[in-house]
Design a protein around this motif. Structure first.
Motif, PDB file in Angstrom:
ATOM      1  N   ASN A  83      27.335  37.795 -11.923  1.00 52.68           N
ATOM      2  CA  ASN A  83      26.621  37.131 -10.829  1.00 52.68           C
ATOM      3  C   ASN A  83      27.514  36.017 -10.320  1.00 52.68           C
ATOM      4  O   ASN A  83      27.952  35.169 -11.102  1.00 52.68           O
ATOM      5  CB  ASN A  83      25.313  36.539 -11.343  1.00 52.68           C
ATOM      6  CG  ASN A  83      24.353  37.626 -11.788  1.00 52.68           C
ATOM      7  OD1 ASN A  83      23.570  38.135 -11.000  1.00 52.68           O
ATOM      8  ND2 ASN A  83      24.451  38.024 -13.048  1.00 52.68           N
TER       9      ASN A  83
ATOM     10  N   GLY B  72      24.532  28.130  -4.778  1.00 52.31           N
ATOM     11  CA  GLY B  72      24.470  28.984  -3.596  1.00 52.31           C
ATOM     12  C   GLY B  72      23.767  30.296  -3.908  1.00 52.31           C
ATOM     13  O   GLY B  72      23.375  30.553  -5.046  1.00 52.31           O
TER      14      GLY B  72
ATOM     15  N   SER C 293      28.328  33.076  -7.202  1.00 50.71           N
ATOM     16  CA  SER C 293      27.990  32.326  -5.994  1.00 50.71           C
ATOM     17  C   SER C 293      29.040  31.237  -5.815  1.00 50.71           C
ATOM     18  O   SER C 293      29.848  31.001  -6.713  1.00 50.71           O
ATOM     19  CB  SER C 293      26.592  31.698  -6.108  1.00 50.71           C
ATOM     20  OG  SER C 293      26.578  30.716  -7.125  1.00 50.71           O
TER      21      SER C 293
ATOM     22  N   SER D 166      24.116  35.139 -19.881  1.00 50.39           N
ATOM     23  CA  SER D 166      24.587  33.747 -19.939  1.00 50.39           C
ATOM     24  C   SER D 166      23.880  32.916 -18.880  1.00 50.39           C
ATOM     25  O   SER D 166      23.342  33.436 -17.908  1.00 50.39           O
ATOM     26  CB  SER D 166      26.100  33.674 -19.700  1.00 50.39           C
ATOM     27  OG  SER D 166      26.381  33.601 -18.311  1.00 50.39           O
ATOM     28  N   ARG D 167      23.907  31.618 -19.052  1.00 50.67           N
ATOM     29  CA  ARG D 167      23.465  30.714 -17.989  1.00 50.67           C
ATOM     30  C   ARG D 167      24.599  30.637 -16.953  1.00 50.67           C
ATOM     31  O   ARG D 167      25.740  30.984 -17.271  1.00 50.67           O
ATOM     32  CB  ARG D 167      23.174  29.331 -18.567  1.00 50.67           C
ATOM     33  CG  ARG D 167      22.000  29.362 -19.531  1.00 50.67           C
ATOM     34  CD  ARG D 167      21.427  27.983 -19.795  1.00 50.67           C
ATOM     35  NE  ARG D 167      20.418  28.068 -20.849  1.00 50.67           N
ATOM     36  CZ  ARG D 167      19.169  28.482 -20.634  1.00 50.67           C
ATOM     37  NH1 ARG D 167      18.761  28.826 -19.422  1.00 50.67           N
ATOM     38  NH2 ARG D 167      18.317  28.556 -21.640  1.00 50.67           N
ATOM     39  N   PRO D 168      24.279  30.185 -15.734  1.00 48.73           N
ATOM     40  CA  PRO D 168      25.357  30.109 -14.720  1.00 48.73           C
ATOM     41  C   PRO D 168      26.291  28.940 -14.999  1.00 48.73           C
ATOM     42  O   PRO D 168      26.435  28.035 -14.191  1.00 48.73           O
ATOM     43  CB  PRO D 168      24.577  29.941 -13.411  1.00 48.73           C
ATOM     44  CG  PRO D 168      23.252  29.390 -13.799  1.00 48.73           C
ATOM     45  CD  PRO D 168      22.962  29.816 -15.189  1.00 48.73           C
TER      46      PRO D 168
END
Ligand code: ADP
Ligand code: MG
Length: 479
Positions: free
Chosen positions: A199, A211, A201, A158-160
Motif C-alpha cells: 500500500n 494521502g 501513498s 504492517s502499520r503504515p
C-alpha cells in the motif's frame, strides 16, 4: 520532488511449513502434479467439514511471539466471494478477532515498524489463464490447480510506518529471516511461499495527514517490490504536482513494462459479507501452551546478528553480518571463529565466497584452516578464494590444494630482496613517499605505497603477501 514523503504499509502472505492443510489431511506440498494434493475439504465438496490443524496454530503463535504481538482468542470467519480458484465460494479467514495483534518488527538499523495484525487463513487454488496476456480477460481458456487450496497462511499486516522502497525491502527481508529462523515458513518467494501486497501513498510533508493510497498486488520478489513502490510513488507525485488527485485503487505491477496498472477501483468496495464460520469453534489457546511455545523459541535473527558481530569484532548494522544471518550461515561463521579463524576474514569468505551451492556445508574447521594459511602469509586473498572454491568439491586439506596449484608462499628472504630491489629502482617515487611519510600526508602515502605494492605484486605474479610487503616498506621508512 525530494520534498515528498512516501508512506508504505505492507500485507505479507506467508505459507506455513505444515505437513498438511489448514482444515484437512491433504498434503501441503509445493511442486506436485496438479490436483493430486486434494481431498473433499480442499475441493469444497458438499458435506465435508473442516478440522483445524494444530500445527498451523502453533506456527501462528510462534510468529506472534517473534513479532512481539498480543496473542488473543480468535474467531474464524467466512469471506464470501466467487472465483473459480476457490471452490467453496468463501475463504476461511480471521476478520474482526485475529489471533495476533499490536506487535512490531525491528529493521536491522533499529527502526521499529508496527504490526497491526497477523491472522490465520487458508490459501486459494491457482488458476492459469491460457492465451492472451495471462490474465483472465482475453484468455482462451483457464486451468485450475487445487493443490494450493486450503494451504495454511498467515497474513501479516504492517502499520503504515515504512518511508522508502529500501525500508520496505529491508522489512520483507527481515520478516522472511524471522519466518525461516522460527521455522514458521520456508520463506521462498520464488515458490510463492511469501507474497507481498504494498500500500503506497505520498504526502508533501511528514506533518500532513496521510494521502490516498493504492494497493499493489502480489509482488513476488524484493526487486519487484522496490521497483513497484518507486514507480507508484513517482506516479502519484506526478499526478499531484499536475493538480490532479490520486484515486484509491488496487493496481497490478507489470514486470515487463516496469509500471503499475489499474486492476479495480476501490470505490466499488468489495462486500465480502463476513460472518463467523459456523463449522469451527472459536480458537482460545491455553496460556500454558503459549508459554511452552515461547520457551522453545529458537534464537531470532536480531540476536544472532548481535552475537556474530561481537565475535567478528564489527559494529552493527553491518551488511555482511545481516546477509550471513539471513542466509543462515552464522553458526558456520561462529564455529570457524571458535576454531581459530581470523573473524574478519571468516566473515568475508562466508559473505562473498560461500554464497553458492554447497557453501553452507563447508566444515567450519576447514574454513578456519584456510584462513590460517591466508593470515599466516602463505596465501594471498585471491589465492585463498581459489583454494576455497576447490575445497567445496574436494576433501583435500587446503595446504594440499594450494600446493597442487603451485601457490607456495614466497620465501621471506626473497620477498625482502624483491621489495628492496623495487625501492632502489624507483628513487624518485621513494623520495616522495618518504616526504609524505614525514609530513603524515595520508592520501599521498596511500597512493605511493600502492605504487610500490603494485610493482611487487606484478613482479611476484601475485605470490607476495601484501601484509609482509607493507611491513617491509614500513621498515625501510623507519631507517
Ligand atoms: P484494507 O482492508 O483495505 O486492506 P487496511 O486498513 O487493513 O485496509 O490497510 C491495509 C494496509 O494499508 C496496511 O498495511 C496499512 O498499513 C496500509 N495503509 C493504510 N493507510 C495507508 C496510507 N495512507 N498509505 C500507505 N499505506 C497505508
Ligand atoms: Mg488489504
Amino acid at each position: 520532488m525530494s520534498e515528498w514523503e512516501t508512506v508504505i504499509g505492507l500485507e505479507v502472505h506467508a505459507e506455513l511449513a505444515t505437513e498438511t492443510k489448514m482444515f484437512s489431511g491433504a498434503p501441503n506440498k509445493f511442486g506436485s502434479e496438479p490436483n493430486t494434493n486434494v481431498d473433499p475439504v480442499s475441493l469444497g465438496l458438499p458435506g465435508s467439514l473442516p478440522v483445524l490443524n494444530e500445527k498451523a496454530v502453533e506456527l501462528a503463535i510462534r510468529l506472534g511471539i517473534a513479532l512481539n504481538c498480543d496473542i488473543r482468542p480468535s474467531v474464524f470467519s467466512r469471506k464470501n466471494y466467487f472465483y473459480p480458484d476457490m471452490p467453496k465460494d468463501y475463504q476461511v479467514s480471521q476478520y474482526d478477532e485475529p489471533i495476533n495483534i499490536d506487535g512490531f518488527l525491528e529493521l536491522p538499523d533499529g527502526t521499529r515498524i508496527g504490526i497491526e495484525r497477523a491472522h490465520l487463513e487458508e490459501d486459494t487454488g491457482k488458476s492459469t489463464h491460457v492465451g492472451g496476456d495471462g490474465r483472465i480477460t482475453g484468455a482462451q481458456y483457464s486451468l485450475v490447480d487445487y493443490n494450493r487450496a486450503g494451504v495454511p497462511l498467515l497474513e501479516i499486516v504492517s502499520r503504515p510506518d515504512l518511508r522508502s522502497a529500501a525500508d520496505a525491502r529491508a522489512y520483507v527481508a527481515e520478516l522472511r529471516a524471522i519466518l525461516v529462523a522460527a521455522e514458521v515458513s520456508d520463506g521462498k518467494m520464488e515458490e510463492g511461499s511469501l507474497r507481498v501486497d504494498a500500500n503506497v501513498s505520498v504526502r508533501r510533508s511528514p506533518d500532513d495527514p496521510f494521502g490516498t493510497r493504492c494497493e499493489i498486488k502480489n509482488l513476488n520478489s524484493l526487486r519487484s517490490l522496490g521497483r513497484a513502490i518507486e514507480y507508484e510513488a513517482n506516479r502519484q507525485i506526478d499526478l499531484l504536482e499536475a493538480g490532479e488527485s490520486v484515486r484509491q485503487e488496487t493496481r497490478h505491477w507489470d514486470e515487463n513494462d516496469g509500471r503499475t496498472h489499474t486492476m479495480r477501483v476501490k470505490e466499488e468496495a468489495d462486500d465480502y459479507r463476513y460472518f463467523p464460520e459456523p463449522d469451527l469453534v472459536p480458537l482460545d489457546p491455553d496460556r500454558e501452551w503459549i508459554e511452552q511455545i515461547r520457551a522453545a523459541m529458537p534464537v531470532l535473527p536480531a540476536e544472532r546478528r548481535t552475537r556474530l558481530a561481537a565475535a567478528a569484532g564489527v559494529e552493527l548494522p553491518h551488511d555482511g553480518v545481516t546477509l550471513v544471518v539471513e542466509r543462515g550461515q552464522d553458526e558456520q561463521a561462529l564455529a570457524a571463529v571458535n576454531a581459530g579463524g581470523d573473524p574478519a576474514r571468516v566473515l568475508v569468505h562466508i559473505e562473498q565466497n560461500l554464497a553458492g551451492d554447497g557453501g553452507a556445508d563447508l566444515a567450519p574447521g576447514r574454513l578456519a584452516a584456510l584462513v590460517a594459511l591466508e593470515t599466516g602469509g602463505t596465501l594471498t586473498p585471491t589465492q585463498a578464494k581459489e583454494v576455497l572454491a576447490e575445497m567445496l568439491t574436494s576433501d583435500a586439506a587446503p595446504e594440499e590444494i594450494a600446493a597442487a596449484k603451485g601457490f607456495e608462499a614466497m620465501d621471506t628472504g626473497d620477498l625482502t630482496a624483491l621489495v628492496d630491489g623495487i625501492i632502489d629502482g624507483h628513487p624518485d617515487e621513494w623520495a616522495q613517499l618518504a616526504e609524505a611519510h614525514a609530513a603524515d600526508d595520508q592520501k599521498k602515502l596511500k597512493k605511493l605505497s600502492g605504487f610500490f605494492t603494485g610493482q611487487v605484486m606484478r613482479q611476484s605474479q601475485g605470490k607476495a603477501n601484501g601484509k609482509l610487503v607493507a611491513d617491509r616498506i614500513q621498515e625501510r621508512l623507519q631507517t
